[in-house]
Design a protein around this motif. Structure first.
Motif, PDB file in Angstrom:
ATOM      1  N   ASN A  86       0.809  -1.214   0.000  1.00 45.61           N
ATOM      2  CA  ASN A  86       0.000   0.000   0.000  1.00 45.61           C
ATOM      3  C   ASN A  86       0.847   1.271   0.000  1.00 45.61           C
ATOM      4  N   GLY A  90       0.726   3.902  -3.088  1.00 48.07           N
ATOM      5  CA  GLY A  90       0.442   5.310  -2.833  1.00 48.07           C
ATOM      6  C   GLY A  90       1.546   6.227  -3.322  1.00 48.07           C
ATOM      7  N   VAL A 141      -3.737   0.771   7.801  1.00 46.74           N
ATOM      8  CA  VAL A 141      -3.036   0.804   6.509  1.00 46.74           C
ATOM      9  C   VAL A 141      -2.961  -0.603   5.919  1.00 46.74           C
ATOM     10  N   MET A 144      -6.104  -1.717   3.954  1.00 45.72           N
ATOM     11  CA  MET A 144      -6.519  -0.874   2.838  1.00 45.72           C
ATOM     12  C   MET A 144      -6.489  -1.667   1.521  1.00 45.72           C
ATOM     13  N   ALA A 149      -5.512   2.378  -1.967  1.00 47.63           N
ATOM     14  CA  ALA A 149      -4.148   2.893  -1.856  1.00 47.63           C
ATOM     15  C   ALA A 149      -3.739   3.611  -3.133  1.00 47.63           C
ATOM     16  N   TYR A 187      -1.342   7.143   7.276  1.00 45.66           N
ATOM     17  CA  TYR A 187      -0.959   6.769   5.908  1.00 45.66           C
ATOM     18  C   TYR A 187      -0.256   7.937   5.223  1.00 45.66           C
TER      19      TYR A 187
END
Length: 267
Positions: A86, A90, A141, A144, A149, A187
């Motif tokens: 993730n 991101g 997180v 997710m 993400a 995050y």
């Protein structure tokens, strides 16, 4: 850079205070630099590199979690793998867009009015998103979904416009996709590490021919100050968000942005 120690320390404080709250650290550094006369050709390098001080604060405060993730990755633990996945998802959109749009981003960083307007618009956007937040579906997180993400990573790219706020775009994107407030904030902290490391590396590479004229002592001082201040701010920020949400930061953005617009227009 030929600037006083006081100015350098003030900018370090501004960076530490604003890096992880949704008010745009870059925007504040640009406006503060304009107000304090810190707008030399090398000021952009200073602004970007001292952000690593604030990033180090995240590494220190979340050292146990990062250690657990690293250990889990070696053991192929599913939770650790999802955490790493993730963070990478991101980060990727910012890496690609940042590399392609570097020149345009650099140009906007020399335009304080862009920052001022973005502060106001971003503040309004935060108020709207807070009131329209969908039901919470993600509380960590690790839990997710990969689409969430990646979606947050895409929204984060809006922060390449100075004044939008990387943390603000990331957090609001996460809230819009069903992530709870605390997880959205954390995050954002974790994504800051690869994003700012990449931004610093890119800046140093692009300005490599002028690095001999860089005031590394001033940068070191700004780095340390931003680290210390960010250490204090991160936990306070999480406490405020848990109790009051993000509206206080939205109104702050609107007020500061409006004042900046008037000052820049009338000076």
């Amino acid at each position: 850079m030929d600037h006083s120690l006081l100015v350098i320390m003030l900018l370090g404080i501004v960076e530490g205070l604003t890096e992880f709250i949704p008010v745009s650290s870059t925007g504040h550094l640009l406006l503060a630099g304009e107000l304090l006369g810190f707008n030399s050709a090398s000021s952009a390098t200073f602004d970007i590199v001292i952000q690593l001080g604030a990033i180090l604060a995240v590494v220190v405060l979340y050292a146990r979690r990062f250690t657990a993730v690293a250990t889990g990755l070696v053991r192929r633990d599913p939770q650790a793998i999802r955490f790493g996945r993730n963070v990478v998802l991101g980060f990727l959109p910012a890496l690609v867009i940042g590399a392609l749009a570097y020149s345009s981003i650099k140009a906007m960083m020399q335009t304080p009015m862009v920052v001022a307007v973005a502060l106001v618009v971003g503040g309004i956007a935060i108020l709207v998103i807070e009131r329209r937040t969908r039901a919470v579906a993600v509380t960590s997180v690790e839990d997710m979904p990969f689409r969430t993400a990646l979606g947050v990573g895409i929204v984060q790219c809006l922060s390449m416009i100075p004044g939008v706020s990387r943390s603000g775009a990331t957090i609001m994107g996460a809230l819009s996709l069903g992530v709870d407030r605390r997880t959205a904030a954390e995050y954002s902290f974790f994504l800051a590490i690869p994003v700012m490391l990449a931004a610093t590396a890119k800046e140093l590479w692009e300005t490599r021919n002028a690095l001999g004229d860089t005031d590394w002592t001033g940068i070191a001082i700004g780095f340390v100050v931003s680290f210390v201040v960010a250490m204090l701010v991160i936990r306070a920020f999480l406490a405020i968000v848990s109790r009051h949400g993000f509206a206080p930061f939205a109104w702050y953005r609107i007020v500061v942005g409006t004042i900046a617009i008037l000052w820049l227009a009338l000076r």
